[in-house]
Motif scaffolding. Structure first.
Motif, PDB file in Angstrom:
ATOM      1  N   ASN A 114      13.543 123.270 -20.768  1.00  0.00           N
ATOM      2  CA  ASN A 114      13.892 124.658 -21.076  1.00  0.00           C
ATOM      3  C   ASN A 114      14.611 125.333 -19.916  1.00  0.00           C
ATOM      4  N   PHE A 115      14.076 125.212 -18.716  1.00  0.00           N
ATOM      5  CA  PHE A 115      14.704 125.816 -17.544  1.00  0.00           C
ATOM      6  C   PHE A 115      16.086 125.209 -17.314  1.00  0.00           C
ATOM      7  N   TYR A 116      16.176 123.902 -17.435  1.00  0.00           N
ATOM      8  CA  TYR A 116      17.441 123.193 -17.262  1.00  0.00           C
ATOM      9  C   TYR A 116      18.505 123.756 -18.206  1.00  0.00           C
ATOM     10  N   HIS A 117      18.154 123.926 -19.487  1.00  0.00           N
ATOM     11  CA  HIS A 117      19.136 124.407 -20.455  1.00  0.00           C
ATOM     12  C   HIS A 117      19.542 125.848 -20.183  1.00  0.00           C
ATOM     13  N   MET A 118      18.615 126.659 -19.716  1.00  0.00           N
ATOM     14  CA  MET A 118      18.966 128.029 -19.356  1.00  0.00           C
ATOM     15  C   MET A 118      19.970 128.029 -18.194  1.00  0.00           C
ATOM     16  N   VAL A 119      19.698 127.232 -17.190  1.00  0.00           N
ATOM     17  CA  VAL A 119      20.599 127.138 -16.039  1.00  0.00           C
ATOM     18  C   VAL A 119      21.951 126.569 -16.466  1.00  0.00           C
ATOM     19  N   GLN A 120      21.927 125.567 -17.326  1.00  0.00           N
ATOM     20  CA  GLN A 120      23.171 124.967 -17.806  1.00  0.00           C
ATOM     21  C   GLN A 120      24.041 126.015 -18.496  1.00  0.00           C
ATOM     22  N   PHE A 121      23.434 126.860 -19.322  1.00  0.00           N
ATOM     23  CA  PHE A 121      24.183 127.934 -19.979  1.00  0.00           C
ATOM     24  C   PHE A 121      24.818 128.849 -18.928  1.00  0.00           C
ATOM     25  N   LEU A 122      24.041 129.216 -17.913  1.00  0.00           N
ATOM     26  CA  LEU A 122      24.560 130.101 -16.860  1.00  0.00           C
ATOM     27  C   LEU A 122      25.701 129.445 -16.088  1.00  0.00           C
ATOM     28  N   ILE A 123      25.624 128.134 -15.898  1.00  0.00           N
ATOM     29  CA  ILE A 123      26.706 127.407 -15.214  1.00  0.00           C
ATOM     30  C   ILE A 123      27.973 127.438 -16.071  1.00  0.00           C
ATOM     31  N   TYR A 124      27.822 127.222 -17.356  1.00  0.00           N
ATOM     32  CA  TYR A 124      28.980 127.250 -18.256  1.00  0.00           C
ATOM     33  C   TYR A 124      29.625 128.621 -18.330  1.00  0.00           C
ATOM     34  N   GLU A 163      36.987 128.842 -34.167  1.00  0.00           N
ATOM     35  CA  GLU A 163      37.462 129.587 -33.008  1.00  0.00           C
ATOM     36  C   GLU A 163      37.216 131.071 -33.219  1.00  0.00           C
ATOM     37  N   VAL A 164      36.140 131.561 -32.642  1.00  0.00           N
ATOM     38  CA  VAL A 164      35.751 132.964 -32.745  1.00  0.00           C
ATOM     39  C   VAL A 164      35.586 133.494 -31.334  1.00  0.00           C
ATOM     40  N   GLY A 165      36.197 134.620 -31.037  1.00  0.00           N
ATOM     41  CA  GLY A 165      36.053 135.207 -29.710  1.00  0.00           C
ATOM     42  C   GLY A 165      37.171 134.758 -28.781  1.00  0.00           C
ATOM     43  N   HIS A 166      36.895 134.794 -27.505  1.00  0.00           N
ATOM     44  CA  HIS A 166      37.879 134.481 -26.474  1.00  0.00           C
ATOM     45  C   HIS A 166      37.874 132.992 -26.116  1.00  0.00           C
ATOM     46  N   GLN A 167      38.929 132.560 -25.472  1.00  0.00           N
ATOM     47  CA  GLN A 167      39.032 131.234 -24.857  1.00  0.00           C
ATOM     48  C   GLN A 167      38.687 130.107 -25.830  1.00  0.00           C
ATOM     49  N   GLY A 168      39.210 130.175 -27.037  1.00  0.00           N
ATOM     50  CA  GLY A 168      39.008 129.102 -28.001  1.00  0.00           C
ATOM     51  C   GLY A 168      37.707 129.191 -28.768  1.00  0.00           C
ATOM     52  N   GLY A 169      36.926 130.183 -28.551  1.00  0.00           N
ATOM     53  CA  GLY A 169      35.661 130.347 -29.248  1.00  0.00           C
ATOM     54  C   GLY A 169      34.527 130.536 -28.262  1.00  0.00           C
ATOM     55  N   GLU A 170      33.578 131.346 -28.625  1.00  0.00           N
ATOM     56  CA  GLU A 170      32.438 131.621 -27.749  1.00  0.00           C
ATOM     57  C   GLU A 170      31.145 131.571 -28.546  1.00  0.00           C
ATOM     58  N   ILE A 171      30.062 131.224 -27.858  1.00  0.00           N
ATOM     59  CA  ILE A 171      28.726 131.292 -28.453  1.00  0.00           C
ATOM     60  C   ILE A 171      27.809 132.006 -27.473  1.00  0.00           C
ATOM     61  N   ASN A 172      26.784 132.623 -28.031  1.00  0.00           N
ATOM     62  CA  ASN A 172      25.808 133.295 -27.177  1.00  0.00           C
ATOM     63  C   ASN A 172      24.671 132.326 -26.832  1.00  0.00           C
ATOM     64  N   PHE A 173      23.740 132.799 -26.036  1.00  0.00           N
ATOM     65  CA  PHE A 173      22.644 131.952 -25.596  1.00  0.00           C
ATOM     66  C   PHE A 173      21.773 131.497 -26.770  1.00  0.00           C
ATOM     67  N   GLU A 174      21.566 132.373 -27.737  1.00  0.00           N
ATOM     68  CA  GLU A 174      20.734 132.030 -28.893  1.00  0.00           C
ATOM     69  C   GLU A 174      21.292 130.811 -29.625  1.00  0.00           C
ATOM     70  N   ARG A 175      22.602 130.805 -29.866  1.00  0.00           N
ATOM     71  CA  ARG A 175      23.242 129.662 -30.529  1.00  0.00           C
ATOM     72  C   ARG A 175      23.137 128.413 -29.646  1.00  0.00           C
ATOM     73  N   TYR A 176      23.446 128.569 -28.378  1.00  0.00           N
ATOM     74  CA  TYR A 176      23.370 127.455 -27.438  1.00  0.00           C
ATOM     75  C   TYR A 176      21.959 126.861 -27.441  1.00  0.00           C
ATOM     76  N   TRP A 177      20.954 127.717 -27.342  1.00  0.00           N
ATOM     77  CA  TRP A 177      19.548 127.293 -27.292  1.00  0.00           C
ATOM     78  C   TRP A 177      19.173 126.518 -28.544  1.00  0.00           C
ATOM     79  N   LYS A 178      19.593 127.033 -29.693  1.00  0.00           N
ATOM     80  CA  LYS A 178      19.281 126.386 -30.968  1.00  0.00           C
ATOM     81  C   LYS A 178      19.846 124.961 -30.997  1.00  0.00           C
TER      82      LYS A 178
END
Length: 133
Positions: A36-46, A90-105
């Motif tokens: 869980n911590f790893y994935h949170m950090v990975q999102f922040l790195i991205y 492709e939704v949002g900026h830079q070819g498409g974006e997702i939020n943390f909730e989508r990433y986490w899922k």
């Protein structure tokens, strides 16, 4: 998430604990490593521009360097495409974006698949062993 990383149980995540957690998760092929911590950090790195969203462009740069083109494309499709492997939207900026909730899922679903595959392989291995004796 703290207990996954705080090896010393001192209520603080120091660099050695952080690094150990990150390395364990990068190398984990079993799905058993607490992540869980790893994935949170990975999102922040991205999230290079710190807008609370990760874009395809931000994610591709990191993934390509770490896992190569083929695995990068598979991961990008899982994160930014449909739940059933549908093409990238492709939704949002830079070819498409997702939020943390989508990433986490998506990462939780993928970790569960990894764990199930390892369990299935282990069961098959035990079954073959019993049949051969």
């Amino acid at each position: 998430m703290m207990w996954e990383v705080d090896e010393k149980l001192d209520g603080v995540i120091d660099w050695d604990e952080f690094h150990l957690n990150f390395e364990r998760n990068i190398r984990d092929s079993s799905g058993l490593e607490p992540a869980n911590f790893y994935h949170m950090v990975q999102f922040l790195i991205y999230d290079h521009d710190s807008n609370g969203m990760v874009s395809i462009d931000e994610t591709m740069n990191m993934l390509y360097a770490r896992v190569g083109r083929e695995q990068m494309e598979t991961t990008i499709t899982k994160l930014f495409g449909g739940d059933d492997g549908a093409p990238i939207k492709e939704v949002g900026h830079q070819g498409g974006e997702i939020n943390f909730e989508r990433y986490w899922k998506v990462v939780q679903k993928e970790q569960q698949k990894t764990l199930e595959n390892v369990n299935s392989a282990e069961k098959n291995k035990q079954r073959k062993k019993r049949l051969s004796t």
